[in-house]
Scaffold this motif. Structure first.
Motif, PDB file in Angstrom:
ATOM      1  N   GLN A 184      98.874  67.501  75.011  1.00 38.72           N
ATOM      2  CA  GLN A 184      97.717  68.383  74.795  1.00 38.72           C
ATOM      3  C   GLN A 184      98.002  69.531  73.826  1.00 38.72           C
ATOM      4  OE1 GLN A 184      96.842  69.517  78.812  1.00 38.72           O
ATOM      5  NE2 GLN A 184      98.508  70.980  78.971  1.00 38.72           N
TER       6      GLN A 184
ATOM      7  N   SER B 294      88.370  81.613  77.507  1.00 35.97           N
ATOM      8  CA  SER B 294      88.397  81.415  78.965  1.00 35.97           C
ATOM      9  C   SER B 294      87.186  82.041  79.645  1.00 35.97           C
ATOM     10  CB  SER B 294      89.668  82.037  79.559  1.00 35.97           C
ATOM     11  OG  SER B 294      89.586  82.008  80.979  1.00 35.97           O
TER      12      SER B 294
ATOM     13  N   ASN C 236      94.868  83.739  82.744  1.00 30.99           N
ATOM     14  CA  ASN C 236      96.073  83.697  81.909  1.00 30.99           C
ATOM     15  C   ASN C 236      95.785  84.008  80.433  1.00 30.99           C
ATOM     16  OD1 ASN C 236      97.872  82.978  84.073  1.00 30.99           O
ATOM     17  ND2 ASN C 236      96.775  81.020  84.123  1.00 30.99           N
ATOM     18  N   THR C 237      94.657  83.551  79.940  1.00 25.30           N
ATOM     19  CA  THR C 237      94.311  83.836  78.538  1.00 25.30           C
ATOM     20  C   THR C 237      94.065  85.334  78.371  1.00 25.30           C
ATOM     21  OG1 THR C 237      93.261  81.663  78.502  1.00 25.30           O
ATOM     22  CG2 THR C 237      92.789  83.104  76.644  1.00 25.30           C
TER      23      THR C 237
ATOM     24  N   VAL D  28      93.659  75.250  78.235  1.00 24.80           N
ATOM     25  CA  VAL D  28      93.508  73.819  77.934  1.00 24.80           C
ATOM     26  C   VAL D  28      92.536  73.240  78.957  1.00 24.80           C
ATOM     27  CG1 VAL D  28      94.663  71.595  77.708  1.00 24.80           C
ATOM     28  CG2 VAL D  28      95.902  73.697  77.115  1.00 24.80           C
TER      29      VAL D  28
ATOM     30  N   ALA E 113     100.849  77.732  82.363  1.00 24.55           N
ATOM     31  CA  ALA E 113     100.427  78.624  83.447  1.00 24.55           C
ATOM     32  C   ALA E 113      99.161  78.019  84.037  1.00 24.55           C
ATOM     33  CB  ALA E 113     100.152  80.029  82.918  1.00 24.55           C
ATOM     34  N   GLY E 114      99.080  77.959  85.349  1.00 27.42           N
ATOM     35  CA  GLY E 114      97.929  77.323  85.984  1.00 27.42           C
ATOM     36  C   GLY E 114      97.029  78.311  86.702  1.00 27.42           C
TER      37      GLY E 114
ATOM     38  N   GLU F 216      98.053  74.104  82.439  1.00 30.89           N
ATOM     39  CA  GLU F 216      98.858  73.979  83.657  1.00 30.89           C
ATOM     40  C   GLU F 216     100.042  73.031  83.425  1.00 30.89           C
ATOM     41  OE1 GLU F 216      96.378  72.951  86.932  1.00 30.89           O
ATOM     42  OE2 GLU F 216      97.815  73.798  88.366  1.00 30.89           O
ATOM     43  N   ALA F 217      99.853  72.077  82.544  1.00 30.95           N
ATOM     44  CA  ALA F 217     100.876  71.047  82.324  1.00 30.95           C
ATOM     45  C   ALA F 217     102.075  71.613  81.561  1.00 30.95           C
ATOM     46  CB  ALA F 217     100.276  69.889  81.528  1.00 30.95           C
TER      47      ALA F 217
HETATM   48  C1  LIG Z   1      87.754  72.204  83.648  1.00 30.45           C
HETATM   49  C2  LIG Z   1      89.241  72.390  83.603  1.00 30.45           C
HETATM   50  C3  LIG Z   1      90.001  71.487  82.893  1.00 30.45           C
HETATM   51  C4  LIG Z   1      91.381  71.651  82.798  1.00 30.45           C
HETATM   52  N1  LIG Z   1      92.104  70.747  82.076  1.00 30.45           N
HETATM   53  C5  LIG Z   1      93.428  70.940  81.931  1.00 30.45           C
HETATM   54  C6  LIG Z   1      94.195  70.045  81.126  1.00 30.45           C
HETATM   55  O1  LIG Z   1      93.699  69.079  80.547  1.00 30.45           O
HETATM   56  N2  LIG Z   1      95.515  70.308  81.001  1.00 30.45           N
HETATM   57  C7  LIG Z   1      96.124  71.363  81.621  1.00 30.45           C
HETATM   58  O2  LIG Z   1      97.343  71.543  81.456  1.00 30.45           O
HETATM   59  N3  LIG Z   1      95.416  72.242  82.366  1.00 30.45           N
HETATM   60  C8  LIG Z   1      94.092  72.038  82.531  1.00 30.45           C
HETATM   61  N4  LIG Z   1      93.362  72.945  83.263  1.00 30.45           N
HETATM   62  C9  LIG Z   1      94.043  74.138  83.842  1.00 30.45           C
HETATM   63  C10 LIG Z   1      93.927  75.375  82.925  1.00 30.45           C
HETATM   64  O3  LIG Z   1      94.247  75.095  81.596  1.00 30.45           O
HETATM   65  C11 LIG Z   1      94.849  76.478  83.415  1.00 30.45           C
HETATM   66  O4  LIG Z   1      94.531  76.820  84.740  1.00 30.45           O
HETATM   67  C12 LIG Z   1      94.826  77.714  82.536  1.00 30.45           C
HETATM   68  O5  LIG Z   1      95.863  78.588  82.926  1.00 30.45           O
HETATM   69  C13 LIG Z   1      93.502  78.443  82.645  1.00 30.45           C
HETATM   70  O6  LIG Z   1      93.525  79.581  81.814  1.00 30.45           O
HETATM   71  P1  LIG Z   1      92.747  80.937  82.209  1.00 30.45           P
HETATM   72  O7  LIG Z   1      93.420  81.456  83.439  1.00 30.45           O
HETATM   73  O8  LIG Z   1      92.895  81.821  81.053  1.00 30.45           O
HETATM   74  O9  LIG Z   1      91.325  80.564  82.441  1.00 30.45           O
HETATM   75  C14 LIG Z   1      91.996  72.782  83.406  1.00 30.45           C
HETATM   76  C15 LIG Z   1      91.205  73.691  84.129  1.00 30.45           C
HETATM   77  C16 LIG Z   1      89.854  73.499  84.225  1.00 30.45           C
HETATM   78  C17 LIG Z   1      89.027  74.502  84.995  1.00 30.45           C
END
Ligand SMILES: Cc1cc2nc3c(=O)[nH]c(=O)nc-3n(C[C@H](O)[C@H](O)[C@H](O)COP(=O)(O)O)c2cc1C
Length: 178
Positions: free
Chosen positions: A128, A9, A14-15, A84, A155-156, A121-122
């Motif tokens: 995925q 990340s 979240n990671t 993701v 988690a989003g 987020e999904a």
């Molecule tokens: C460029 C981008 C692409 C993403 N694509 C997806 C996706 O395909 N599926 C999904 O569930 N979330 C998607 N997300 C949301 C992230 O996976 C989610 O916010 C996640 O919690 C981020 O982790 P972090 O907080 O550790 O960075 C995407 C976010 C970004 C910025």
């Protein structure tokens, strides 16, 4: 014994939370030395398929590649943790995985346990998580590495995983599978 956590990340979200919880659990493993690499903070250029590494066992680039891959090679436990992005792992983490090519034979000869954490987020029904799990099954199958755990979470926004007490507790307990 050494564990290496690879954080795919680019933000402290979240990671990061997942890996903090994992480290809390890993503290229960006596003698385990835990190292961590944030993929976003290392300079690993994309593989250009020059194949020089086939002869030298080293990447030609004068960046952080050789150091990062040496850390992977030395670890007994490697954890790939990624948000993701577009139904897959992040580009930052993939850059490191691509460079494992430079030490392919050595990595195949090494016995390792692997942990995978993917957070999107999904909801968990989304394909995925299956796609990412399958990618790591193929990678680890090729390298002969054993998958100790492959856990996915929903988690989003930053803070979402931290608010999910059940998920955090589960991650804290993953050390038992290693
Ligand atoms: C460029 C981008 C692409 C993403 N694509 C997806 C996706 O395909 N599926 C999904 O569930 N979330 C998607 N997300 C949301 C992230 O996976 C989610 O916010 C996640 O919690 C981020 O982790 P972090 O907080 O550790 O960075 C995407 C976010 C970004 C910025």
């Amino acid at each position: 014994m050494k564990a290496l956590l690879l954080n795919g990340s680019p933000r402290q979200g979240n990671t990061y939370t997942a890996l903090e919880a994992l480290k809390k659990g890993f503290a229960n493993i006596e003698g385990l030395e835990v190292g961590e690499i944030e993929a976003t903070n290392v300079d690993v250029s994309p593989c250009v398929a020059c194949d020089t590494c086939g002869e030298t066992g080293k990447c030609v680039f004068d960046d952080d590649t050789n150091e990062v891959i040496a850390a992977v090679e030395e670890a007994d436990v490697v954890v790939f943790a990624t948000p993701v992005y577009w139904w897959g792992i992040t580009a930052q983490l993939k850059l490191i995985i691509d460079k494992m090519y430079s030490r392919g034979a050595a990595l195949q000869a090494a016995k390792k346990k692997v942990g995978i954490i993917a957070i999107g987020e999904a909801d968990q029904e989304d394909v995925q998580y299956e796609l990412i799990a399958k990618q790591f099954e193929a990678i680890c199958g090729y390298l002969g590495w054993e998958i100790a755990f492959c856990n996915t979470y929903t988690a989003g926004a930053v803070g979402d995983l931290a608010a999910d007490e059940k998920a955090v507790a589960e991650i804290e307990g993953l050390w038992k599978t290693v």
